[in-house]
Design a protein around this motif. Structure first.
Motif, PDB file in Angstrom:
ATOM      1  N   ILE A 231       0.832  -1.193   0.000  1.00 55.78           N
ATOM      2  CA  ILE A 231       0.000   0.000   0.000  1.00 55.78           C
ATOM      3  C   ILE A 231       0.878   1.260   0.000  1.00 55.78           C
ATOM      4  O   ILE A 231       0.659   2.193  -0.774  1.00 55.78           O
ATOM      5  CB  ILE A 231      -0.941  -0.013   1.217  1.00 55.78           C
ATOM      6  CG1 ILE A 231      -1.780  -1.289   1.224  1.00 55.78           C
ATOM      7  CG2 ILE A 231      -1.836   1.212   1.209  1.00 55.78           C
ATOM      8  CD1 ILE A 231      -2.689  -1.432   0.052  1.00 55.78           C
ATOM      9  N   ILE A 232       1.860   1.293   0.886  1.00 55.98           N
ATOM     10  CA  ILE A 232       2.805   2.416   0.968  1.00 55.98           C
ATOM     11  C   ILE A 232       4.212   1.841   0.892  1.00 55.98           C
ATOM     12  O   ILE A 232       4.583   1.011   1.732  1.00 55.98           O
ATOM     13  CB  ILE A 232       2.611   3.210   2.271  1.00 55.98           C
ATOM     14  CG1 ILE A 232       1.194   3.776   2.354  1.00 55.98           C
ATOM     15  CG2 ILE A 232       3.632   4.324   2.387  1.00 55.98           C
ATOM     16  CD1 ILE A 232       0.903   4.541   3.635  1.00 55.98           C
ATOM     17  N   PRO A 233       5.014   2.252  -0.082  1.00 54.23           N
ATOM     18  CA  PRO A 233       6.378   1.716  -0.195  1.00 54.23           C
ATOM     19  C   PRO A 233       7.239   2.112   1.007  1.00 54.23           C
ATOM     20  O   PRO A 233       6.931   3.043   1.756  1.00 54.23           O
ATOM     21  CB  PRO A 233       6.898   2.344  -1.490  1.00 54.23           C
ATOM     22  CG  PRO A 233       5.687   2.791  -2.223  1.00 54.23           C
ATOM     23  CD  PRO A 233       4.677   3.149  -1.191  1.00 54.23           C
ATOM     24  N   TYR A 234       8.333   1.382   1.155  1.00 47.57           N
ATOM     25  CA  TYR A 234       9.202   1.598   2.313  1.00 47.57           C
ATOM     26  C   TYR A 234       9.950   2.924   2.193  1.00 47.57           C
ATOM     27  O   TYR A 234      10.420   3.303   1.118  1.00 47.57           O
ATOM     28  CB  TYR A 234      10.211   0.454   2.451  1.00 47.57           C
ATOM     29  CG  TYR A 234      11.187   0.665   3.586  1.00 47.57           C
ATOM     30  CD1 TYR A 234      10.804   0.472   4.901  1.00 47.57           C
ATOM     31  CD2 TYR A 234      12.499   1.085   3.335  1.00 47.57           C
ATOM     32  CE1 TYR A 234      11.691   0.673   5.947  1.00 47.57           C
ATOM     33  CE2 TYR A 234      13.388   1.290   4.364  1.00 47.57           C
ATOM     34  CZ  TYR A 234      12.981   1.083   5.677  1.00 47.57           C
ATOM     35  OH  TYR A 234      13.866   1.298   6.703  1.00 47.57           O
ATOM     36  N   LEU A 235      10.034   3.631   3.311  1.00 43.83           N
ATOM     37  CA  LEU A 235      10.808   4.865   3.423  1.00 43.83           C
ATOM     38  C   LEU A 235      11.708   4.746   4.646  1.00 43.83           C
ATOM     39  O   LEU A 235      11.227   4.419   5.739  1.00 43.83           O
ATOM     40  CB  LEU A 235       9.895   6.083   3.565  1.00 43.83           C
ATOM     41  CG  LEU A 235      10.601   7.439   3.747  1.00 43.83           C
ATOM     42  CD1 LEU A 235      11.309   7.859   2.465  1.00 43.83           C
ATOM     43  CD2 LEU A 235       9.617   8.511   4.193  1.00 43.83           C
ATOM     44  N   GLN A 236      12.981   5.009   4.479  1.00 46.44           N
ATOM     45  CA  GLN A 236      13.929   4.865   5.581  1.00 46.44           C
ATOM     46  C   GLN A 236      13.662   5.899   6.673  1.00 46.44           C
ATOM     47  O   GLN A 236      12.966   6.894   6.446  1.00 46.44           O
ATOM     48  CB  GLN A 236      15.356   5.035   5.060  1.00 46.44           C
ATOM     49  CG  GLN A 236      15.709   6.464   4.703  1.00 46.44           C
ATOM     50  CD  GLN A 236      17.208   6.653   4.524  1.00 46.44           C
ATOM     51  OE1 GLN A 236      17.800   6.109   3.612  1.00 46.44           O
ATOM     52  NE2 GLN A 236      17.808   7.424   5.404  1.00 46.44           N
ATOM     53  N   PRO A 237      14.187   5.710   7.878  1.00 44.74           N
ATOM     54  CA  PRO A 237      14.018   6.724   8.943  1.00 44.74           C
ATOM     55  C   PRO A 237      14.619   8.064   8.545  1.00 44.74           C
ATOM     56  O   PRO A 237      15.685   8.124   7.924  1.00 44.74           O
ATOM     57  CB  PRO A 237      14.772   6.108  10.138  1.00 44.74           C
ATOM     58  CG  PRO A 237      14.775   4.637   9.861  1.00 44.74           C
ATOM     59  CD  PRO A 237      14.855   4.495   8.378  1.00 44.74           C
ATOM     60  N   ILE A 238      13.927   9.139   8.913  1.00 43.73           N
ATOM     61  CA  ILE A 238      14.377  10.493   8.546  1.00 43.73           C
ATOM     62  C   ILE A 238      14.327  11.425   9.757  1.00 43.73           C
ATOM     63  O   ILE A 238      13.732  12.504   9.682  1.00 43.73           O
ATOM     64  CB  ILE A 238      13.523  11.061   7.398  1.00 43.73           C
ATOM     65  CG1 ILE A 238      12.029  10.960   7.748  1.00 43.73           C
ATOM     66  CG2 ILE A 238      13.823  10.359   6.079  1.00 43.73           C
ATOM     67  CD1 ILE A 238      11.121  11.694   6.774  1.00 43.73           C
ATOM     68  N   PRO A 239      14.914  11.056  10.886  1.00 37.33           N
ATOM     69  CA  PRO A 239      14.861  11.958  12.054  1.00 37.33           C
ATOM     70  C   PRO A 239      15.675  13.220  11.808  1.00 37.33           C
ATOM     71  O   PRO A 239      16.875  13.140  11.522  1.00 37.33           O
ATOM     72  CB  PRO A 239      15.463  11.113  13.179  1.00 37.33           C
ATOM     73  CG  PRO A 239      16.335  10.128  12.486  1.00 37.33           C
ATOM     74  CD  PRO A 239      15.676   9.835  11.177  1.00 37.33           C
ATOM     75  N   PRO A 240      15.098  14.409  11.889  1.00 40.41           N
ATOM     76  CA  PRO A 240      15.861  15.638  11.663  1.00 40.41           C
ATOM     77  C   PRO A 240      16.923  15.840  12.733  1.00 40.41           C
ATOM     78  O   PRO A 240      16.832  15.319  13.849  1.00 40.41           O
ATOM     79  CB  PRO A 240      14.799  16.741  11.729  1.00 40.41           C
ATOM     80  CG  PRO A 240      13.500  16.046  11.530  1.00 40.41           C
ATOM     81  CD  PRO A 240      13.673  14.688  12.094  1.00 40.41           C
ATOM     82  N   LYS A 241      17.932  16.606  12.376  1.00 38.34           N
ATOM     83  CA  LYS A 241      19.027  16.875  13.305  1.00 38.34           C
ATOM     84  C   LYS A 241      18.531  17.730  14.470  1.00 38.34           C
ATOM     85  O   LYS A 241      17.842  18.721  14.287  1.00 38.34           O
ATOM     86  CB  LYS A 241      20.159  17.610  12.571  1.00 38.34           C
ATOM     87  CG  LYS A 241      21.407  17.802  13.419  1.00 38.34           C
ATOM     88  CD  LYS A 241      22.516  18.439  12.614  1.00 38.34           C
ATOM     89  CE  LYS A 241      23.777  18.582  13.453  1.00 38.34           C
ATOM     90  NZ  LYS A 241      24.887  19.196  12.677  1.00 38.34           N
ATOM     91  N   GLY A 242      18.885  17.293  15.680  1.00 41.40           N
ATOM     92  CA  GLY A 242      18.514  18.040  16.862  1.00 41.40           C
ATOM     93  C   GLY A 242      17.227  17.597  17.523  1.00 41.40           C
ATOM     94  O   GLY A 242      16.814  18.193  18.522  1.00 41.40           O
TER      95      GLY A 242
END
Length: 411
Positions: A231-242
């Motif tokens: 349904i939704i393709p995989y997206l890697q973790p994207i934690p912003p800096k800080g």
């Protein structure tokens, strides 16, 4: 003076202000705030702050119930196991020779069948997974999940709160689980359907109570994730800096039948649009709670690394976000004419430019550093070397220099 104050008060005012007058007479200053008999105690204030909503205090189990086997059956199985172990002479020889080994995989399988799911539930509660995904609901994960990120020759497994960097979870993971689970112990059903969702409850940029769905695979037949409907393709973790560590939670649902979940489907250019990935687990479960039941759980934590700079620019097509805390300027009181009992060099350094001070200390440190041999070796016993015939402020500087205290150690 106290007698004149008391004479000026009369009737109810005298009774109401008696505690204030006593404090005024005994301690020589007015009582600030309410008197002790009227003001709330610390325990009362903490009780008000820690008050829990009655609706949230009642936890609801939305998972499969725990059906314990009969006591007689458990006892019979244990006695049969003990009898088989005692009748095995090879086990006794290995035990006497201290060569008896225990298979860790066998121990893990036994743990997952007995007390393991309850330990996993406690870990999820510790990390606030149930609270932030389901509110006042929870479930005991009955189906163990084996999740691994294979990045080249390195395999990074997912457990229950371990830390994985975004570069380690950059590709779609491999997921395995036992699709023959049946909590009632009935005959095995030929076809079973499952749904796997990976969500991040900590990383939404614009809405506080929403999540980003990183992966959504529905209608998984008989535990074969690769054959499920993406349904939704995989997206890697994207934690912003800080922003610290972000939780990424895998939830496995067991479906009663094959479902049409195309309303959540995104493809094409929308796969990299974060707004299209906005998701809320509680709303999703409320809508399909009659058709699916949460059965498995695993989660990891991830924080920022340098690989996200290029990922935001090249894949998400957006500026790399950076969150910084704006520290207020330190408060420095006005200068005094005669600062008593204060070393004048430390007193003057408060009002000088910090960059200039750091530059002076750095030049002083480099002056003692040989370009090839490095800095001078520190004294082995700095306290054993006396400091004589120098002012008190300079004696303090020399001691700090020897011991590596203060700015000297920071630069």
């Amino acid at each position: 003076m106290a007698s004149r104050i008391i004479q000026s008060l009369s009737g109810e005012n005298l009774l109401r202000k008696s505690s204030t007058i006593q404090c005024f007479v005994r301690h020589g200053h007015r009582l600030r705030g309410k008197p002790p008999g009227v003001a709330r105690t610390l325990d009362q204030r903490l009780a008000e702050e820690r008050a829990v909503d009655p609706e949230l205090a009642q936890k609801i189990n939305i998972g499969f119930p725990h059906l314990k086997p009969a006591r007689s059956a458990q006892l019979k199985e244990r006695l049969a196991h003990l009898k088989a172990q005692r009748s095995n002479p090879e086990l006794e020889k290995a035990s006497r020779a201290k060569t008896l080994t225990v298979d860790p995989e066998l121990v893990k399988r036994d743990w997952l069948k007995t007390s393991g799911p309850f330990h996993i539930k406690r870990l999820a509660e510790h990390y606030g997974v149930f609270e932030h995904l389901y509110g006042s609901a929870y479930f005991v994960p009955r189906v163990p999940l084996q999740i691994t990120f294979n990045n080249g020759d390195v395999a990074s497994p997912v457990y229950y709160g371990n830390v994985l960097k975004p570069s380690e979870a950059s590709v779609e993971p491999t997921v395995q689980f036992d699709a023959s689970f049946n909590y009632k112990g009935e005959a095995k059903v030929e076809d079973t359907w499952w749904t796997l969702v990976l969500t991040n409850p900590d990383g939404h940029f614009s809405e506080e109570d929403k999540e980003y769905c990183h992966w959504f695979v529905a209608n998984i037949p008989n535990g074969q994730v690769e054959r499920g409907e993406k349904i939704i393709p995989y997206l890697q973790p994207i934690p912003p800096k800080g922003t610290g560590f972000h939780r990424h939670v895998f939830v496995l649902y067991k479906q009663e039948k094959k479902l049409d979940l195309s309303e959540y489907k995104i493809d094409g250019d929308k796969t990299t649009d974060l707004a299209a990935r906005t998701f809320k687990t509680l709303d999703f479960y409320r809508k399909y709670q009659d058709e699916m039941t949460p059965a498995g759980l695993a989660f990891f934590q991830s924080d920022w690394d340098k690989s996200l700079i290029n990922f935001y620019r090249d894949v998400l097509k957006m500026k790399h976000p950076v969150y910084e805390y704006d520290f207020p300027a330190p408060y420095i009181r006005d200068q005094e004419w005669f600062p008593l009992r204060k070393p004048f060099n430390l007193y003057m350094d408060k009002y000088r430019d910090p960059l200039q001070i750091n530059k002076e200390y750095l030049s002083r440190k480099l002056a003692k550093t040989h370009p090839f041999d490095g800095p001078e070796a520190p004294l082995r016993f700095p306290n054993a070397h006396p400091v004589r015939d120098v002012p008190s402020w300079l004696r303090s500087e020399i001691k700090k220099d020897r011991r590596g205290w203060g700015r000297i150690n920071d630069i």
